[in-house]
Motif scaffolding. Sequence first.
Motif, short mmCIF file in Angstrom:
data_model
loop_
_atom_site.label_atom_id
_atom_site.label_comp_id
_atom_site.label_asym_id
_atom_site.label_seq_id
_atom_site.Cartn_x
_atom_site.Cartn_y
_atom_site.Cartn_z
N ILE B 60 47.65 42.23 34.52
CA ILE B 60 47.28 43.10 33.41
C ILE B 60 48.55 43.66 32.77
O ILE B 60 48.69 43.72 31.56
N LEU B 61 49.49 44.02 33.62
CA LEU B 61 50.73 44.63 33.13
C LEU B 61 51.67 43.58 32.53
O LEU B 61 52.13 43.72 31.39
N ILE B 62 51.95 42.52 33.29
CA ILE B 62 52.92 41.52 32.84
C ILE B 62 52.29 40.57 31.83
O ILE B 62 52.83 40.32 30.76
N GLY B 63 51.13 40.02 32.20
CA GLY B 63 50.53 38.97 31.39
C GLY B 63 49.90 39.49 30.11
O GLY B 63 50.10 38.93 29.04
N TYR B 64 49.14 40.56 30.23
CA TYR B 64 48.42 41.03 29.06
C TYR B 64 49.23 42.00 28.22
O TYR B 64 49.28 41.89 27.00
N THR B 65 49.88 42.97 28.85
CA THR B 65 50.61 43.97 28.08
C THR B 65 52.06 43.58 27.86
O THR B 65 52.74 44.18 27.03
N GLY B 66 52.55 42.59 28.62
CA GLY B 66 53.90 42.11 28.41
C GLY B 66 54.99 43.05 28.89
O GLY B 66 56.11 43.02 28.40
N GLN B 67 54.67 43.92 29.85
CA GLN B 67 55.68 44.83 30.40
C GLN B 67 56.09 44.30 31.77
O GLN B 67 55.30 44.31 32.71
#
Lengths: 250, 326
Positions: B60-67
């Motif tokens: 959710i953090l890396i893949g979707y929000t790109g953080q």
Amino acid sequence: MGDLLEVRDLSLNFGGITALQDVSVSVAEGETLAVIGPNGSGKTSLFNCVTGIYRPTAGGVAFRSESVLGRTPDAITRLGIARTFQNLRLFHNMSVLDNLMVGRHLHFRKNFLTALLRARGEEIRHRRRCEEIIEFLNLEPVRKSRVADCPYGVQKRVELGRALATEPRLLLLDEPVSGLTQEEKDESAYWIHEIRGRFGITVLLVEHDLRVASRLADRMVALDHGVKIAEGTPAEVQRHPEVIKAYLGE
Amino acid sequence: MDLVESYAQDLRFARKSFTRALLGLVLLAVVAFPWVAPDYMVFIATLVALYSIGVMGQNILIGYTGQISFGQAGFLAIGAFAFGHLRIWGAPFLLALVGAGTVAALAGILVGFPSLRLKGPYLAIATLGFGVAVYQIFVNWEVLSGGRSGLAIAKLKPMLGLSPVRYEYYVYVLLLAGFTLATYNLVSSYVGRAFVAIRDADIAAEVNGVNLTRYKLLSFAISSFYTGVHGALYAQVLGHIEPQIFNILESITLFVAVIIGGVASIEGSILGALFVILVPKVFSNFREMVPVVYGVTILLVLIFEPLGLFGRWLKTRLYFQLWPFR
């Protein structure tokens, strides 16, 4: 006054570089105003100040007699200002429809629980509005396509649609017809004209194509090196000696 | 014939009959698994289930929000020790689980603040610092970590006459199903769209009315909630935790799982968890080679299949859909 947008003595400096200097522009409700000027004359900087992406060094920006300075871009959008970008900033991995749905974001009744539990009443309500825009901009064939896979002309339309989806009172268009074919330019000009007629949205437009700009605009403002050099009807501005000098040199 | 007649129909979960049939088969296999497989395999499947939750959160953090975040080990530790203490104080399993997730989510919000200013590799370094700091705090603060002997956590009492291994498997798989469903719903809602918008073009997201501060922090909170629950479930399975478990390798393992499974894909998260659990088991005789396998696989994935294992599945499916035309 009754002006929708009032930019007063706006200055913007980046270190030693002056991007804008004491620029004053006002946009009346319902009109279409075009901002012209050579590359680097500060047109986009003006847009960025109005939408809260840049903080101006001095001067004021008021929308419906309310200052927008110090507000974040999303708060300014909530006031009723939407914009498009010169070099397209789309959500490339989303479908065309989802791009428009992001434009609806600020109108969603937000409840984290409904998001988790898949209560989709809001989605359906906003989907209906998006479909109206899709129909208006002839985007039906690409509704579910990934934006990155769409041709440039379609992407320009998606960005226009996304801005419309926020239901703005003032729409800022940054070079809406640049890079398009002649046919697409004419279509876009028609849509921009229609936006004003059908949705009653005031348009502030930056454009290099003077033919399109003068066809669409009621009034025109010319910038050069961050300074306003002319203002008036499109015909007046294009004949103005300062404008001719800015474009053609001495 | 696949004809959608209304917007509501378009939004349905598992709309196509093929998807529904496949889903049914998968569920059947998951339910039947502990009755056909040996206990050791069931235990490994339990590990995969709990890792899947953590990988999903990370995704959710890396893949979707790109953080990019490398601080997951910190959230794992916070979740695990919060869970451990809550259990020792007598909290029931589910309550302790929610507590662990909540504490981790609060830590996630704190760590999220740098993300408002930092991007890409700079954020990765800041979060890496967080992971290391949490590790050091737990190692050196014995009140929190239970000192040299660590924390002992009571095993779950099996119900319905199941053996402990099968019972734990079913509880964890049920939790995974819940988290998976919630994630599907979340990423297809306005929240998920805001996340992806931030990833693809943050300035445009902001100009379209997405509050960057709120949604970046929300993404960190949700992601660390998942990771906290992962840590808690891990603690429950181990029955005994000490800070040394949650070292930087754990952060890297979760990151590897996201990349190999498939960035911004829920099914990929489960596949990624499967990968990072199975590889150390398969290579158990050459344990020191595991990081090498990770590294080489990441290289191969990034070069040949940037969408990860899930991307490979998509292409395989497309192949059969188009067959015999290629």
